[in-house]
Design a protein around this motif. Structure first.
Motif, PDB file in Angstrom:
ATOM      1  N   LYS A  77       0.829  -1.200   0.000  1.00 53.69           N
ATOM      2  CA  LYS A  77       0.000   0.000   0.000  1.00 53.69           C
ATOM      3  C   LYS A  77       0.867   1.254   0.000  1.00 53.69           C
ATOM      4  N   CYS A  78       0.483   2.230  -0.805  1.00 49.78           N
ATOM      5  CA  CYS A  78       1.230   3.487  -0.831  1.00 49.78           C
ATOM      6  C   CYS A  78       0.277   4.615  -1.194  1.00 49.78           C
ATOM      7  N   SER A  79       0.789   5.839  -1.162  1.00 47.20           N
ATOM      8  CA  SER A  79       0.022   7.014  -1.552  1.00 47.20           C
ATOM      9  C   SER A  79       0.699   7.644  -2.758  1.00 47.20           C
ATOM     10  N   LEU A  80      -0.033   8.498  -3.480  1.00 43.64           N
ATOM     11  CA  LEU A  80       0.464   9.064  -4.728  1.00 43.64           C
ATOM     12  C   LEU A  80       0.944  10.493  -4.536  1.00 43.64           C
ATOM     13  N   ILE A  81       2.088  10.796  -5.155  1.00 43.53           N
ATOM     14  CA  ILE A  81       2.633  12.147  -5.148  1.00 43.53           C
ATOM     15  C   ILE A  81       2.687  12.652  -6.580  1.00 43.53           C
ATOM     16  N   ALA A  82       2.668  13.958  -6.729  1.00 44.89           N
ATOM     17  CA  ALA A  82       2.729  14.568  -8.051  1.00 44.89           C
ATOM     18  C   ALA A  82       3.084  16.035  -7.910  1.00 44.89           C
ATOM     19  N   GLY A  83       3.304  16.675  -9.074  1.00 40.84           N
ATOM     20  CA  GLY A  83       3.565  18.103  -9.085  1.00 40.84           C
ATOM     21  C   GLY A  83       2.273  18.887  -9.044  1.00 40.84           C
ATOM     22  N   THR A  84       2.360  20.189  -9.288  1.00 43.49           N
ATOM     23  CA  THR A  84       1.179  21.048  -9.180  1.00 43.49           C
ATOM     24  C   THR A  84       0.185  20.788 -10.307  1.00 43.49           C
ATOM     25  N   ASP A  85       0.642  20.207 -11.426  1.00 41.10           N
ATOM     26  CA  ASP A  85      -0.264  19.930 -12.543  1.00 41.10           C
ATOM     27  C   ASP A  85      -0.715  18.470 -12.512  1.00 41.10           C
ATOM     28  N   ALA A  86      -0.879  17.950 -11.327  1.00 38.14           N
ATOM     29  CA  ALA A  86      -1.166  16.527 -11.157  1.00 38.14           C
ATOM     30  C   ALA A  86      -2.488  16.127 -11.787  1.00 38.14           C
ATOM     31  N   GLY A 126      -5.654  15.352 -11.513  1.00 38.15           N
ATOM     32  CA  GLY A 126      -6.842  15.445 -10.682  1.00 38.15           C
ATOM     33  C   GLY A 126      -6.616  15.026  -9.248  1.00 38.15           C
ATOM     34  N   ALA A 127      -7.572  14.271  -8.724  1.00 45.51           N
ATOM     35  CA  ALA A 127      -7.543  13.890  -7.314  1.00 45.51           C
ATOM     36  C   ALA A 127      -6.706  12.647  -7.046  1.00 45.51           C
ATOM     37  N   ARG A 128      -6.051  12.112  -8.071  1.00 46.64           N
ATOM     38  CA  ARG A 128      -5.277  10.890  -7.833  1.00 46.64           C
ATOM     39  C   ARG A 128      -4.118  11.123  -6.880  1.00 46.64           C
ATOM     40  N   ALA A 129      -3.519  12.304  -6.916  1.00 47.54           N
ATOM     41  CA  ALA A 129      -2.354  12.575  -6.073  1.00 47.54           C
ATOM     42  C   ALA A 129      -2.798  13.056  -4.700  1.00 47.54           C
ATOM     43  N   MET A 130      -2.355  12.348  -3.674  1.00 46.09           N
ATOM     44  CA  MET A 130      -2.676  12.759  -2.311  1.00 46.09           C
ATOM     45  C   MET A 130      -1.749  13.872  -1.840  1.00 46.09           C
ATOM     46  N   TYR A 131      -0.493  13.851  -2.313  1.00 48.66           N
ATOM     47  CA  TYR A 131       0.498  14.812  -1.823  1.00 48.66           C
ATOM     48  C   TYR A 131       1.187  15.526  -2.980  1.00 48.66           C
ATOM     49  N   ARG A 132       1.401  16.832  -2.770  1.00 47.21           N
ATOM     50  CA  ARG A 132       2.181  17.642  -3.695  1.00 47.21           C
ATOM     51  C   ARG A 132       3.250  18.369  -2.889  1.00 47.21           C
ATOM     52  N   PRO A 133       4.346  18.773  -3.552  1.00 49.46           N
ATOM     53  CA  PRO A 133       5.433  19.416  -2.789  1.00 49.46           C
ATOM     54  C   PRO A 133       4.956  20.663  -2.059  1.00 49.46           C
ATOM     55  N   ASN A 134       5.287  20.723  -0.784  1.00 50.26           N
ATOM     56  CA  ASN A 134       4.979  21.895   0.023  1.00 50.26           C
ATOM     57  C   ASN A 134       5.974  21.902   1.178  1.00 50.26           C
ATOM     58  N   GLY A 135       7.048  22.653   1.022  1.00 51.05           N
ATOM     59  CA  GLY A 135       8.111  22.640   2.018  1.00 51.05           C
ATOM     60  C   GLY A 135       7.751  23.265   3.344  1.00 51.05           C
ATOM     61  N   SER A 136       6.575  23.923   3.426  1.00 54.51           N
ATOM     62  CA  SER A 136       6.228  24.605   4.676  1.00 54.51           C
ATOM     63  C   SER A 136       5.193  23.846   5.504  1.00 54.51           C
ATOM     64  N   THR A 137       4.609  22.799   4.937  1.00 53.00           N
ATOM     65  CA  THR A 137       3.619  22.001   5.672  1.00 53.00           C
ATOM     66  C   THR A 137       4.089  20.556   5.714  1.00 53.00           C
ATOM     67  N   SER A 138       4.080  19.970   6.896  1.00 51.80           N
ATOM     68  CA  SER A 138       4.607  18.601   7.006  1.00 51.80           C
ATOM     69  C   SER A 138       3.644  17.599   6.384  1.00 51.80           C
ATOM     70  N   LEU A 139       4.240  16.618   5.736  1.00 53.69           N
ATOM     71  CA  LEU A 139       3.500  15.511   5.135  1.00 53.69           C
ATOM     72  C   LEU A 139       3.005  14.568   6.226  1.00 53.69           C
ATOM     73  N   PHE A 140       3.910  14.255   7.140  1.00 49.56           N
ATOM     74  CA  PHE A 140       3.614  13.443   8.319  1.00 49.56           C
ATOM     75  C   PHE A 140       4.192  14.190   9.510  1.00 49.56           C
ATOM     76  N   GLY A 141       3.356  14.511  10.496  1.00 45.95           N
ATOM     77  CA  GLY A 141       3.810  15.385  11.561  1.00 45.95           C
ATOM     78  C   GLY A 141       3.862  14.744  12.928  1.00 45.95           C
TER      79      GLY A 141
END
Length: 200
Positions: free
Chosen positions: A116-125, A127-142
């Protein structure tokens, strides 16, 4: 007495030193994937993936000695048509993953990534398939507990090449003994050693 002074200096340095960043305990990658860990400072560890062909997968196993957050810092795919990549993240030895979006990584060549895994992508991902996009100011897992974890990446087809970067940022816990009190303890210990030496 010089030995006692040297030991005291070492103790004082240890009490005053900042905690080191998380450390990588093992890595592995398929031939088309490369992985690189780069400590940024005493509390930040960069974990980078780059692939030049697919399918490709790789992972880091790392140990954090303090509570930490994981940030998604960068994703640079070669294809600009909204493709996604799989991210696997879990505590080493634990059965439950923190990335449970779907079965995208089921075909990963490395056992540590497969599942099992989650999907990452850029800003032009896509649609909703990508759960995570790069954001250096908000933690992915906190606010994760100290321990040993596995962070892995899998790309099965497209983008055919690209890179992704994550950061493990530790939050050192307060020292249980405040430094002024530690200084008093050190002084008392040295005085005790001096008294013992005079008695001998």
């Amino acid at each position: 007495m010089d030995t006692v002074k040297a030991a005291a200096a070492t103790l004082a340095l240890a009490l005053a030193s900042p905690a080191m960043a998380a450390t990588v305990t093992s890595t592995d990658a398929t031939p088309d994937m490369s992985v690189q860990a780069v400590p940024q400072d005493a509390s930040v560890l960069d974990l980078g993936f780059a692939w030049t062909g697919t399918p490709a997968s790789g992972y880091f196993e790392f140990t954090a000695t303090n509570p930490f957050d994981v940030y998604f810092a960068d994703y640079s795919p070669s294809d600009a048509d909204g493709e996604v990549t799989g991210l696997a993240f879990y505590r080493s030895g634990a059965d439950t993953r923190l990335t449970m979006q779907g079965d995208f990584c089921d075909d990963a060549a490395l056992a540590a990534v497969s599942g099992k895994c989650s999907l990452i992508a850029g800003t032009d991902a896509d649609g909703a398939r990508a759960m995570y996009r790069p954001n250096g100011s908000t933690s992915l897992f906190g606010t994760l507990d100290a321990g040993t974890y596995v962070l892995g990446l899998y790309e099965g087809g497209r983008p055919a090449s690209g890179s992704a970067r994550f950061q493990v940022v530790e939050t050192p816990e307060p020292s249980p003994v405040p430094l002024p009190a530690a200084g008093l303890l050190l002084t008392a210990a040295l005085a005790g050693l001096g008294a013992l030496k005079r008695r001998a």
